[in-house]
Scaffold this motif. Sequence first.
Motif, mmCIF file in Angstrom:
data_model
loop_
_atom_site.group_PDB
_atom_site.id
_atom_site.type_symbol
_atom_site.label_atom_id
_atom_site.label_comp_id
_atom_site.label_asym_id
_atom_site.label_seq_id
_atom_site.Cartn_x
_atom_site.Cartn_y
_atom_site.Cartn_z
ATOM 1 N N SER A 177 0.628 -1.162 0.160
ATOM 2 C CA SER A 177 0.039 -0.047 0.160
ATOM 3 C C SER A 177 0.764 1.444 0.051
ATOM 4 C CB SER A 177 -0.849 -0.014 1.165
ATOM 5 O OG SER A 177 -0.268 0.039 2.493
ATOM 6 N N LEU A 178 2.089 1.161 0.277
ATOM 7 C CA LEU A 178 3.118 2.365 0.051
ATOM 8 C C LEU A 178 2.456 3.381 0.964
ATOM 9 C CD1 LEU A 178 4.141 2.730 -3.742
ATOM 10 C CD2 LEU A 178 5.540 2.070 -1.387
ATOM 11 N N PRO A 179 2.368 3.177 2.384
ATOM 12 C CA PRO A 179 1.903 4.210 3.208
ATOM 13 C C PRO A 179 3.326 5.148 3.349
ATOM 14 C CG PRO A 179 2.474 2.292 4.456
ATOM 15 C CD PRO A 179 2.650 1.996 2.904
ATOM 16 N N ILE A 234 0.654 8.238 6.539
ATOM 17 C CA ILE A 234 -0.370 8.450 5.876
ATOM 18 C C ILE A 234 -0.868 7.128 4.856
ATOM 19 C CG2 ILE A 234 -1.499 9.862 3.896
ATOM 20 C CD1 ILE A 234 -1.014 11.356 6.401
ATOM 21 N N LYS A 235 -1.966 6.920 4.963
ATOM 22 C CA LYS A 235 -2.576 5.562 4.064
ATOM 23 C C LYS A 235 -3.142 6.399 2.758
ATOM 24 C CE LYS A 235 -1.050 2.345 6.717
ATOM 25 N NZ LYS A 235 -2.250 1.437 7.274
ATOM 26 N N PHE A 236 -2.674 5.910 1.675
ATOM 27 C CA PHE A 236 -3.239 6.607 0.464
ATOM 28 C C PHE A 236 -4.393 5.997 -0.163
ATOM 29 C CE2 PHE A 236 1.171 7.962 0.927
ATOM 30 C CZ PHE A 236 1.049 9.457 1.309
ATOM 31 N N ARG A 237 -5.309 7.019 -0.862
ATOM 32 C CA ARG A 237 -6.404 6.410 -1.502
ATOM 33 C C ARG A 237 -6.321 5.762 -2.864
ATOM 34 N NH1 ARG A 237 -10.773 11.100 -1.870
ATOM 35 N NH2 ARG A 237 -11.431 9.673 -3.407
ATOM 36 N N GLY A 238 -4.819 6.429 -3.338
ATOM 37 C CA GLY A 238 -4.471 5.785 -4.746
ATOM 38 C C GLY A 238 -3.633 4.720 -4.865
ATOM 39 N N ALA A 239 -3.361 4.057 -3.540
ATOM 40 C CA ALA A 239 -2.811 2.587 -3.381
ATOM 41 C C ALA A 239 -3.659 1.580 -3.891
ATOM 42 C CB ALA A 239 -2.339 2.521 -1.816
ATOM 43 N N LEU A 246 1.321 7.909 -7.106
ATOM 44 C CA LEU A 246 0.529 7.584 -6.070
ATOM 45 C C LEU A 246 -0.120 8.713 -5.512
ATOM 46 C CD1 LEU A 246 -0.447 5.493 -3.696
ATOM 47 C CD2 LEU A 246 1.686 6.114 -2.561
ATOM 48 N N LEU A 247 0.638 9.775 -5.297
ATOM 49 C CA LEU A 247 0.172 11.064 -4.775
ATOM 50 C C LEU A 247 -0.869 11.818 -5.694
ATOM 51 C CD1 LEU A 247 3.616 12.436 -3.405
ATOM 52 C CD2 LEU A 247 1.806 11.256 -1.989
ATOM 53 N N LYS A 248 -0.451 11.695 -6.756
ATOM 54 C CA LYS A 248 -1.364 12.130 -7.966
ATOM 55 C C LYS A 248 -2.884 11.739 -7.669
ATOM 56 C CE LYS A 248 -2.320 12.240 -13.035
ATOM 57 N NZ LYS A 248 -1.565 12.053 -14.354
#
Length: 259
Positions: free
Chosen positions: A23-25, A38-43, A91-93
């Motif tokens: 998930s690349l937090p 941070i857990k990302f919605r784009g993961a 991921l950030l995008k």
Amino acid sequence: MKNLSLRTVTVMRYILPLREGGSLPALAEADDDFKYVIKFRGAGHGVKMLISELLGGMIASKLELQIPELVFANLDVDFGRMEADEEIQDLLKFSEGLNLGLHFLSGAIAYDSSITIDAVLASKIVWLDAFITNIDRTFKNTNLMMWHKELWVIDNGASFYFHHSWQNFDAAAKTPFKYVKDYVLLSQATQLREADLFAKEHLNDEFFRNLVDLIPDEWLQWNDTDETPDEIRQVYFQFMKTRLANSEIFLNEAENARR
């Protein structure tokens, strides 16, 4: 019972990726000057992983377990454009908007399974994971931290796995939890019946209703269903209500696995 709420922070600085799992937090700093994981919605599993983390974390807190503060973490559209790593930039995008943060426990160390903990505490954590169907608290990856000489529960993103197939909700709520046999605290969980009674004193329809109302609308715009956000919330509510009423099913599974 007052309505549940989470603070919302804005992510200001990406510090470093935490390359654990798929998930690349990341560790990041927010506009309140605190650091968060941070857990990302784009993961990989997208918003469903964030929903699992939110629901599981708030239930853990309701059961009086130690868990880092959860916050909604807003990511502005321009955030991450200067990131050199293309994977992280993507991921950030794709994570613009609301994500989920857990307060960073500076100096915490991973729980060592050789450490003996209180039997009631172990039982409550095993009960929690069997209830939320969290498959990811094993000897290989405990997702437990020792901080200030206390045991803290982190990372509930692999729970509520019924929502990945999104069918047979009632049947899913009444299943035993076969993964409990691999759980890191199972051998110490000698007070499961007491944990069940405690949970039923603290969890109820009103709490579950407030909890699902906490899920942001923007996390409930799914491509794999025509259901509205409120209809999706109702499924989560019904799943938790039904699973609590039928806790004997997963309780028996856990007790059999202990034997």
